[in-house]
Design a protein around this motif. Sequence first.
Motif, PDB file in Angstrom:
ATOM      1  N   ALA A  51       5.607  -4.446   1.755  1.00 28.64           N
ATOM      2  CA  ALA A  51       4.934  -3.337   1.083  1.00 28.64           C
ATOM      3  C   ALA A  51       3.570  -3.082   1.734  1.00 28.64           C
ATOM      4  N   LYS A  52       3.184  -1.819   1.804  1.00 30.78           N
ATOM      5  CA  LYS A  52       1.884  -1.476   2.361  1.00 30.78           C
ATOM      6  C   LYS A  52       0.776  -1.917   1.410  1.00 30.78           C
ATOM      7  N   ILE A  53      -0.307  -2.402   1.991  1.00 30.38           N
ATOM      8  CA  ILE A  53      -1.456  -2.781   1.186  1.00 30.38           C
ATOM      9  C   ILE A  53      -2.263  -1.524   0.896  1.00 30.38           C
ATOM     10  N   ALA A  54      -2.457  -1.231  -0.368  1.00 24.48           N
ATOM     11  CA  ALA A  54      -3.118   0.006  -0.755  1.00 24.48           C
ATOM     12  C   ALA A  54      -3.908  -0.218  -2.037  1.00 24.48           C
ATOM     13  N   GLY A  55      -4.499   0.854  -2.538  1.00 21.84           N
ATOM     14  CA  GLY A  55      -5.254   0.782  -3.788  1.00 21.84           C
ATOM     15  C   GLY A  55      -6.746   0.627  -3.543  1.00 21.84           C
ATOM     16  N   GLY A  74     -14.480  -2.114   9.681  1.00 22.90           N
ATOM     17  CA  GLY A  74     -13.544  -2.901  10.481  1.00 22.90           C
ATOM     18  C   GLY A  74     -12.263  -3.193   9.725  1.00 22.90           C
ATOM     19  N   PHE A  75     -12.400  -3.582   8.469  1.00 21.23           N
ATOM     20  CA  PHE A  75     -11.231  -3.847   7.623  1.00 21.23           C
ATOM     21  C   PHE A  75     -10.412  -2.583   7.417  1.00 21.23           C
ATOM     22  N   SER A  76     -11.076  -1.474   7.176  1.00 22.44           N
ATOM     23  CA  SER A  76     -10.393  -0.216   6.854  1.00 22.44           C
ATOM     24  C   SER A  76      -9.583   0.324   8.024  1.00 22.44           C
ATOM     25  N   LYS A  77      -9.975   0.015   9.244  1.00 20.29           N
ATOM     26  CA  LYS A  77      -9.199   0.454  10.407  1.00 20.29           C
ATOM     27  C   LYS A  77      -7.800  -0.152  10.376  1.00 20.29           C
ATOM     28  N   ASN A  78      -7.695  -1.392   9.901  1.00 19.48           N
ATOM     29  CA  ASN A  78      -6.409  -2.064   9.815  1.00 19.48           C
ATOM     30  C   ASN A  78      -5.703  -1.810   8.482  1.00 19.48           C
ATOM     31  N   ASN A  79      -6.456  -1.362   7.496  1.00 19.01           N
ATOM     32  CA  ASN A  79      -5.905  -1.147   6.162  1.00 19.01           C
ATOM     33  C   ASN A  79      -6.403   0.189   5.608  1.00 19.01           C
ATOM     34  N   PRO A  80      -5.974   1.283   6.213  1.00 18.73           N
ATOM     35  CA  PRO A  80      -6.517   2.597   5.868  1.00 18.73           C
ATOM     36  C   PRO A  80      -6.208   3.069   4.450  1.00 18.73           C
ATOM     37  N   GLU A  81      -5.232   2.455   3.805  1.00 19.35           N
ATOM     38  CA  GLU A  81      -4.859   2.905   2.466  1.00 19.35           C
ATOM     39  C   GLU A  81      -5.570   2.125   1.356  1.00 19.35           C
ATOM     40  N   VAL A  82      -6.503   1.272   1.753  1.00 15.87           N
ATOM     41  CA  VAL A  82      -7.306   0.536   0.773  1.00 15.87           C
ATOM     42  C   VAL A  82      -8.692   1.167   0.698  1.00 15.87           C
ATOM     43  N   ALA A 109     -15.352  -7.215  -9.915  1.00 18.20           N
ATOM     44  CA  ALA A 109     -15.272  -7.581  -8.502  1.00 18.20           C
ATOM     45  C   ALA A 109     -13.906  -8.160  -8.170  1.00 18.20           C
ATOM     46  N   ASP A 110     -13.404  -7.807  -6.989  1.00 18.90           N
ATOM     47  CA  ASP A 110     -12.189  -8.421  -6.459  1.00 18.90           C
ATOM     48  C   ASP A 110     -12.543  -9.511  -5.453  1.00 18.90           C
ATOM     49  N   VAL A 111     -13.522  -9.198  -4.590  1.00 14.79           N
ATOM     50  CA  VAL A 111     -13.953 -10.126  -3.547  1.00 14.79           C
ATOM     51  C   VAL A 111     -15.466 -10.285  -3.614  1.00 14.79           C
ATOM     52  N   LEU A 112     -15.924 -11.517  -3.450  1.00 16.22           N
ATOM     53  CA  LEU A 112     -17.354 -11.825  -3.491  1.00 16.22           C
ATOM     54  C   LEU A 112     -17.758 -12.509  -2.199  1.00 16.22           C
ATOM     55  N   LEU A 113     -18.875 -12.064  -1.597  1.00 17.04           N
ATOM     56  CA  LEU A 113     -19.438 -12.701  -0.408  1.00 17.04           C
ATOM     57  C   LEU A 113     -20.947 -12.755  -0.609  1.00 17.04           C
ATOM     58  N   ALA A 287      -4.707  -8.374  -5.696  1.00 22.98           N
ATOM     59  CA  ALA A 287      -4.747  -9.650  -4.976  1.00 22.98           C
ATOM     60  C   ALA A 287      -4.341  -9.505  -3.513  1.00 22.98           C
ATOM     61  N   GLU A 288      -3.359  -8.660  -3.218  1.00 17.66           N
ATOM     62  CA  GLU A 288      -2.902  -8.530  -1.839  1.00 17.66           C
ATOM     63  C   GLU A 288      -3.983  -7.923  -0.954  1.00 17.66           C
TER      64      GLU A 288
END
Length: 358
Positions: A51-55, A74-82, A109-113, A287-288
């Motif tokens: 399944a495509k990673i999206a949302g 950088g992330f969005s180039k590989n995951n344009p649907e997120v 928050a989904d991800v924390l850095l 999560a994905e």
Amino acid sequence: MKRVLSPKWTLSLFAAVSVFGLAACGSQPSSTSPTPAANTAATSESAPAPAKIAGSLSFYTSQPDADAQALIEGFSKNNPEVKVELFRSGTEEVMSRLQAEAQAGQVKADVLLVADAPTFASLKKQDLLMPYASPEAKDIPAEWRDAEGAYTGTKVMATVLAVNSSKVAALPDSWKVLTSPEASNKATMPSPLYSGAAAYNVGVLTRQADFGWDYIAGLKANQMTVTKGNGAVLKSVAGGEKEYGMVVDYLVARAKKDGSPVELIYPNEGVPVITEPIGIMKATKNAEAAKAFVDYVLSEEGQQLASSLGYTPIRKGIAAPEGLRAQDQIKVLSANTDELEANREADKKKFGEMMGAK
């Protein structure tokens, strides 16, 4: 042994086969090989396309805005649907917001850095993190990632001495310069009440035999200025308002590269190091996408991006940027993570009372 059929049986068998062949014509490729077709269908059903990673993905961080945006791009180039939504502030303010959300049962928050491992150790203790063993983490030294996958360091950031090279003739090689007469009322540092890196530094330095709380008292006696964050420290030293600063290394290297009169010094006693860990919140609604984001940050591509932004990569095999030491060249001052986490608020309170910081 072959059986020989009579002409009568031969004629009947031929007729039967002819009728069957006409009925089946066009419905299957061969009347003698139905099994491979059935197996092909079964294989297709058992291995669906991923399944495509999206949302949407909510990313909380204390990184500088430009660096956070570069990471997202950088992330969005590989995951344009997120679609990545960013909240950025100092570590202490990010954590205050996150804790308020947790108490209300509405973590967004989904991800924390953010800055340091003790912050994540606290979240792990509160069961707010989702363990994730990223396949990219294998190339990161074990001491800089949680054994259970709750968080993983993303870069190596040392707190160093910065000096204004147009005003300081003899470059120091020790932290003790900040308590010496030549630095009286001429030095600045970030506040641990705002900066996670600064809070970590206070915790580490006060647990070293050669420093302790006596060192903090010496800074107070020498009229150390406490300002909001590392950026403000660098600006003050580069601009000549102060001559000495306690600041994260990459800011000094960047400023020097851009022509500012600053020098970066790794004191001979060693330096505190933070790793800006990354982790996934247990309450994540995607999560994905969160896992994919962590994978990107830790990947070779993500670590090359970190180096291009001026940070020492935490992943093995990727060179440090010009002006900074590689991870295996840094003498690290450290302390027990659990002890630092348990005493963090008490350390901040004591520092604030001693230094008059708010």
